[in-house]
Design a protein around this motif. Structure first.
Motif, PDB file in Angstrom:
ATOM      1  N   ARG B  22       0.830  -1.191   0.000  1.00 55.75           N
ATOM      2  CA  ARG B  22       0.000   0.000   0.000  1.00 55.75           C
ATOM      3  C   ARG B  22       0.873   1.253   0.000  1.00 55.75           C
ATOM      4  NH1 ARG B  22      -3.778  -1.690   4.109  1.00 55.75           N
ATOM      5  NH2 ARG B  22      -2.445  -0.661   5.602  1.00 55.75           N
ATOM      6  N   THR B  23       2.035   1.144   0.642  1.00 55.12           N
ATOM      7  CA  THR B  23       2.925   2.299   0.732  1.00 55.12           C
ATOM      8  C   THR B  23       4.202   2.010  -0.056  1.00 55.12           C
ATOM      9  OG1 THR B  23       3.816   1.405   2.773  1.00 55.12           O
ATOM     10  CG2 THR B  23       2.073   3.043   2.992  1.00 55.12           C
ATOM     11  N   LEU B  24       3.990   1.428  -1.222  1.00 53.62           N
ATOM     12  CA  LEU B  24       5.123   0.963  -2.014  1.00 53.62           C
ATOM     13  C   LEU B  24       6.104   2.098  -2.325  1.00 53.62           C
ATOM     14  CD1 LEU B  24       5.964  -1.785  -3.112  1.00 53.62           C
ATOM     15  CD2 LEU B  24       5.017  -1.139  -5.309  1.00 53.62           C
ATOM     16  N   LEU B  25       5.525   3.253  -2.585  1.00 50.65           N
ATOM     17  CA  LEU B  25       6.383   4.380  -2.959  1.00 50.65           C
ATOM     18  C   LEU B  25       7.385   4.691  -1.846  1.00 50.65           C
ATOM     19  CD1 LEU B  25       6.283   6.191  -5.538  1.00 50.65           C
ATOM     20  CD2 LEU B  25       5.329   7.953  -4.063  1.00 50.65           C
ATOM     21  N   GLN B  26       6.812   4.774  -0.620  1.00 53.55           N
ATOM     22  CA  GLN B  26       7.664   5.038   0.534  1.00 53.55           C
ATOM     23  C   GLN B  26       8.652   3.898   0.755  1.00 53.55           C
ATOM     24  OE1 GLN B  26       4.224   6.200   2.896  1.00 53.55           O
ATOM     25  NE2 GLN B  26       5.690   6.307   4.584  1.00 53.55           N
ATOM     26  N   SER B  27       8.122   2.664   0.697  1.00 55.82           N
ATOM     27  CA  SER B  27       8.939   1.513   1.053  1.00 55.82           C
ATOM     28  C   SER B  27      10.051   1.272   0.045  1.00 55.82           C
ATOM     29  CB  SER B  27       8.086   0.247   1.126  1.00 55.82           C
ATOM     30  OG  SER B  27       6.796   0.518   1.518  1.00 55.82           O
ATOM     31  N   PHE B  28       9.804   1.651  -1.196  1.00 52.20           N
ATOM     32  CA  PHE B  28      10.678   1.222  -2.269  1.00 52.20           C
ATOM     33  C   PHE B  28      11.506   2.379  -2.811  1.00 52.20           C
ATOM     34  CE2 PHE B  28      11.014   0.644  -6.915  1.00 52.20           C
ATOM     35  CZ  PHE B  28      11.809  -0.494  -6.951  1.00 52.20           C
ATOM     36  N   ILE B  33      16.414   6.133  -3.610  1.00 47.66           N
ATOM     37  CA  ILE B  33      16.915   7.499  -3.764  1.00 47.66           C
ATOM     38  C   ILE B  33      18.052   7.772  -2.784  1.00 47.66           C
ATOM     39  CG2 ILE B  33      16.306   9.936  -3.419  1.00 47.66           C
ATOM     40  CD1 ILE B  33      13.605   9.329  -4.658  1.00 47.66           C
ATOM     41  N   SER B  34      17.853   7.374  -1.511  1.00 47.70           N
ATOM     42  CA  SER B  34      18.903   7.681  -0.537  1.00 47.70           C
ATOM     43  C   SER B  34      20.193   6.935  -0.874  1.00 47.70           C
ATOM     44  CB  SER B  34      18.429   7.395   0.892  1.00 47.70           C
ATOM     45  OG  SER B  34      18.144   6.045   1.047  1.00 47.70           O
ATOM     46  N   THR B  35      20.070   5.691  -1.343  1.00 48.42           N
ATOM     47  CA  THR B  35      21.283   4.956  -1.721  1.00 48.42           C
ATOM     48  C   THR B  35      21.970   5.633  -2.901  1.00 48.42           C
ATOM     49  OG1 THR B  35      20.053   2.983  -1.160  1.00 48.42           O
ATOM     50  CG2 THR B  35      22.167   2.659  -2.208  1.00 48.42           C
ATOM     51  N   SER B  36      21.187   6.035  -3.860  1.00 46.74           N
ATOM     52  CA  SER B  36      21.778   6.706  -5.024  1.00 46.74           C
ATOM     53  C   SER B  36      22.536   7.952  -4.571  1.00 46.74           C
ATOM     54  CB  SER B  36      20.697   7.097  -6.022  1.00 46.74           C
ATOM     55  OG  SER B  36      19.954   5.953  -6.373  1.00 46.74           O
ATOM     56  N   LEU B  37      21.951   8.672  -3.592  1.00 46.13           N
ATOM     57  CA  LEU B  37      22.618   9.874  -3.079  1.00 46.13           C
ATOM     58  C   LEU B  37      23.969   9.513  -2.447  1.00 46.13           C
ATOM     59  CD1 LEU B  37      19.620  11.843  -1.560  1.00 46.13           C
ATOM     60  CD2 LEU B  37      20.997  12.468  -3.551  1.00 46.13           C
ATOM     61  N   SER B 117      12.765  -5.980   4.247  1.00 45.05           N
ATOM     62  CA  SER B 117      14.140  -5.464   4.256  1.00 45.05           C
ATOM     63  C   SER B 117      15.013  -6.237   3.276  1.00 45.05           C
ATOM     64  CB  SER B 117      14.720  -5.457   5.667  1.00 45.05           C
ATOM     65  OG  SER B 117      14.525  -6.687   6.290  1.00 45.05           O
ATOM     66  N   LEU B 118      14.715  -7.527   3.131  1.00 41.15           N
ATOM     67  CA  LEU B 118      15.457  -8.323   2.153  1.00 41.15           C
ATOM     68  C   LEU B 118      15.211  -7.784   0.745  1.00 41.15           C
ATOM     69  CD1 LEU B 118      17.177 -10.953   1.906  1.00 41.15           C
ATOM     70  CD2 LEU B 118      15.055 -12.152   1.418  1.00 41.15           C
ATOM     71  N   PHE B 119      13.957  -7.464   0.502  1.00 44.20           N
ATOM     72  CA  PHE B 119      13.577  -6.923  -0.791  1.00 44.20           C
ATOM     73  C   PHE B 119      14.300  -5.600  -1.043  1.00 44.20           C
ATOM     74  CE2 PHE B 119      10.650  -4.028  -3.067  1.00 44.20           C
ATOM     75  CZ  PHE B 119      10.557  -4.701  -4.272  1.00 44.20           C
ATOM     76  N   ILE B 120      14.290  -4.733  -0.031  1.00 44.79           N
ATOM     77  CA  ILE B 120      14.935  -3.431  -0.187  1.00 44.79           C
ATOM     78  C   ILE B 120      16.448  -3.592  -0.329  1.00 44.79           C
ATOM     79  CG2 ILE B 120      15.390  -1.235   0.992  1.00 44.79           C
ATOM     80  CD1 ILE B 120      12.502  -1.564   2.181  1.00 44.79           C
ATOM     81  N   GLY B 121      17.027  -4.518   0.430  1.00 41.85           N
ATOM     82  CA  GLY B 121      18.467  -4.798   0.305  1.00 41.85           C
ATOM     83  C   GLY B 121      18.818  -5.216  -1.110  1.00 41.85           C
ATOM     84  N   THR B 122      17.965  -6.062  -1.684  1.00 43.95           N
ATOM     85  CA  THR B 122      18.207  -6.521  -3.048  1.00 43.95           C
ATOM     86  C   THR B 122      18.123  -5.357  -4.030  1.00 43.95           C
ATOM     87  OG1 THR B 122      17.103  -8.556  -2.377  1.00 43.95           O
ATOM     88  CG2 THR B 122      17.520  -8.278  -4.721  1.00 43.95           C
ATOM     89  N   VAL B 123      17.118  -4.514  -3.826  1.00 44.16           N
ATOM     90  CA  VAL B 123      16.945  -3.347  -4.695  1.00 44.16           C
ATOM     91  C   VAL B 123      18.199  -2.463  -4.640  1.00 44.16           C
ATOM     92  CG1 VAL B 123      15.670  -1.178  -4.955  1.00 44.16           C
ATOM     93  CG2 VAL B 123      14.429  -3.320  -4.619  1.00 44.16           C
ATOM     94  N   ILE B 124      18.735  -2.310  -3.441  1.00 44.01           N
ATOM     95  CA  ILE B 124      19.921  -1.459  -3.299  1.00 44.01           C
ATOM     96  C   ILE B 124      21.133  -2.070  -4.000  1.00 44.01           C
ATOM     97  CG2 ILE B 124      21.571  -0.559  -1.610  1.00 44.01           C
ATOM     98  CD1 ILE B 124      19.180  -0.165   0.221  1.00 44.01           C
ATOM     99  N   MET B 125      21.271  -3.379  -3.877  1.00 41.75           N
ATOM    100  CA  MET B 125      22.392  -4.016  -4.562  1.00 41.75           C
ATOM    101  C   MET B 125      22.268  -3.853  -6.076  1.00 41.75           C
ATOM    102  SD  MET B 125      23.608  -7.363  -2.523  1.00 41.75           S
ATOM    103  CE  MET B 125      22.099  -7.963  -1.816  1.00 41.75           C
TER     104      MET B 125
END
Lengths: 310, 256
Positions: B22-28, B33-37, B117-125
């Motif tokens: 539901r809050t995909l934008l925030q979660s993802f 963006i912060s990692t890219s920064l 968090s696993l999902f977000i970790g993967t996205v960051i990698m």
């Protein structure tokens, strides 16, 4: 009727030293509607919360259909549905998802037919895809009931189901309770509206200061403790009671238009026959007579005052 | 495991995941963006002036630390919020009156927070791989560290969520303890770059072991032996499990 819930010497003292329950023992019979009546802070919610697993008892025990609520909590809780006093719902959730969640939480397989039946029964089917925050207060309360019924419990606890609800919704709630009773669900509700207990309960328990003062069949209770009043409307108003009537417990009301005679239904004689003959002897002509029974409220206030005085 | 109320676990898990979607934008989007920064600032701008660290380019060197930083904070915030919010709005009554035990509640909430968090970790990698050349020498170990970190920090967050009595407390531990430990845990530097006294002090920071082990899985370089990294994460996981078990046994902050 066999007891489906047996509460035995239940004690609860909170960490701050407040004793909410002092040795409560109570048998709840299968299929009945039991109203727990008591003033605010009497221990009604603590009693329900302890049976349902929200509060840990500090003494005594509770068995639900033979299952201890602590050692055999899975079987005990599976039989129980709880509708809390406060409207506590996840605001962003959709109605139907919220009800499905409740069913799953209780370990029941998906059953869309049952969910539809429950939502229809509570007039929520049209709102099934609405977010909970979009609903009115009365609908939210019905969502809480739908959630409690989602896992097909045999016992339903309703904590103050009509607190702060308008008259029409209250009647709707009573109809819902009657319908559930017909389905064979045992219902325990707390209330401080005497009218509510009077309207829907089979038995009434009065609780005050963490003690059960009495549990009795509603009609028996009202008969046993009920005082009746006979209202006699007079054809011609009288300024004072004639001498011949002074031995009767009579009160002149409405500026002499009517007399109120109070009597005890449990007494050997009500004294009505004599009163009526004395009235005609005194030459008083009657226009109408009616009787009324004292309400549970009066009985209840009397009991609680006795308890407080003790 | 037959006796577990798996449907109850699934109900909690689905419920928690639905909030994530539901809050995909925030979660993802926000972690991306912060990692890219971080990569723009530390990788490209500052990193281009820094020599290789232990044979790895600085941009690539910080990838494991950044992933750990995000995974830990996300696991904590998701799990702590997940259990705190029902406490706050009162819907916890349903959980406490349902035939579920502590293990099932933990599996549902912690499982969902760990998944996120696993999902977000993967996205960051994946995002990182767009910025720098990176390699994974020991993929299995990398996955194990990532999973263990997700699960144990979600458990830790779950405990914080039960402990917290208001929103300030909910933020307190992540802000005052976790973030400093992660920043000082070698996310952006090798411990060997520190003066000897600080190297010694750093050894008391449990996060050092996790980042070191995770980085070893990528580049084969580590600040501490890989075994001690595994022991550290195992110990942390055990402590959190013990704490949660005690919480449900005693009813602390849940059942008065």
């Amino acid at each position: 009727m066999p007891a489906i819930v047996t509460v035995d010497s239940l004690e609860k003292t909170y960490a701050d030293g407040f004793k909410a329950l002092s040795g409560v023992s109570l048998d709840i019979e299968q299929g009945e509607v039991l109203a727990l009546l008591g003033p605010n802070g009497a221990g009604k919610t603590t009693l329900i919360s302890t049976i349902c697993g929200l509060v840990q008892a500090t003494g005594g025990s509770v068995r639900v259909d033979g299952h201890d609520i602590v050692t055999d909590y899975r079987k005990a809780r599976a039989l129980i549905g709880l509708v809390p006093q406060e409207i506590t719902l996840e605001p962003f959730d959709k109605v139907i998802n919220s009800v499905r969640f409740s069913r799953g939480l209780f370990g029941k397989p998906r059953d869309e037919a049952h969910i539809e039946k429950t939502l229809r029964q509570l007039s929520l089917w049209d709102k099934r895809n609405s977010r909970i925050m979009e609903l009115s207060g009365g609908m939210k309360r019905r969502v809480l009931i739908a959630k409690a019924l989602a896992h097909e419990p045999r016992i339903l606890f309703l904590d103050e189901p009509t607190a702060g609800v308008d008259v029409e919704l209250r009647r709707g709630m009573w109809e819902t309770v009657a319908g559930l009773k017909n389905d064979g669900v045992t219902i325990i509700l707390t209330t401080h509206y005497i009218e509510e207990a009077e309207a829907i309960a089979d038995r009434v328990g009065v609780i005050s200061k963490g003690r059960i003062l009495l549990v009795e069949d509603k009609d028996t209770l009202m008969n046993r403790m009920g005082r009746k009043q006979l209202r006699i409307e007079l054809h011609e108003p009288v300024s004072e009671l004639p001498d011949g009537l002074s031995e009767h417990d009579l009160e002149l009301v409405d500026g002499g238009d009517a007399l109120i005679y109070t009597y005890d239904t449990t007494g050997a004689r009500t004294g009505i026959t004599r009163l009526l003959s004395d009235l005609s002897e005194a030459g008083i002509v009657l226009r109408d007579i009616q009787t009324s029974q004292s309400s549970l409220e009066e009985i209840f206030v009397g009991l609680v005052q006795e308890e407080n005085a003790a | 495991m037959m006796g577990l109320n798996w449907r109850g676990v699934a109900a909690i898990y689905r419920f928690e995941m639905s909030r994530f979607f539901r809050t995909l934008l925030q979660s993802f989007v926000s972690p991306v963006i912060s990692t890219s920064l971080y990569f723009v600032v530390f990788g490209a701008a500052i990193g281009s002036r820094i020599d290789e660290v232990e044979g790895v380019s600085y941009g690539a060197f910080i990838v494991p630390g950044l992933v750990m930083l995000t995974v830990m904070t996300q696991a904590i915030s998701n799990a702590s919020f997940g259990i705190y919010f029902p406490k706050f709005i009162g819907t916890i009554y349903e959980l406490l009156s349902a035939p579920v035990n502590f293990l099932e509640i933990v599996l549902g909430y912690v499982g969902a927070a760990a998944t996120k968090s696993l999902f977000i970790g993967t996205v960051i990698m994946v995002t990182a791989s767009l910025f720098v050349d990176m390699q994974v020498l020991h993929p299995l170990s990398m996955l194990a560290f990532l999973l263990l970190t997700c699960v144990s920090f979600a458990l830790f967050g779950f405990i914080i969520g039960i402990w917290a009595e208001n929103f300030e407390q909910l933020q307190l531990v992540p802000l005052l303890i976790v973030t400093p430990l992660v920043f000082l845990g070698g996310s952006f530097y090798s411990i060997s770059m520190l003066p000897p006294v600080w190297q010694w002090i750093t050894m008391f920071n449990p996060v050092v072991y996790l980042i070191s082990g995770f980085r070893w899985s990528f580049y084969g370089v580590a600040d501490v032996p890989i075994v001690s990294s595994l022991l550290a994460i195992g110990l942390f996981l055990g402590l959190c499990l013990g704490a949660v078990w005690w919480i449900f046994r005693s009813g602390w902050r849940l059942r008065p």
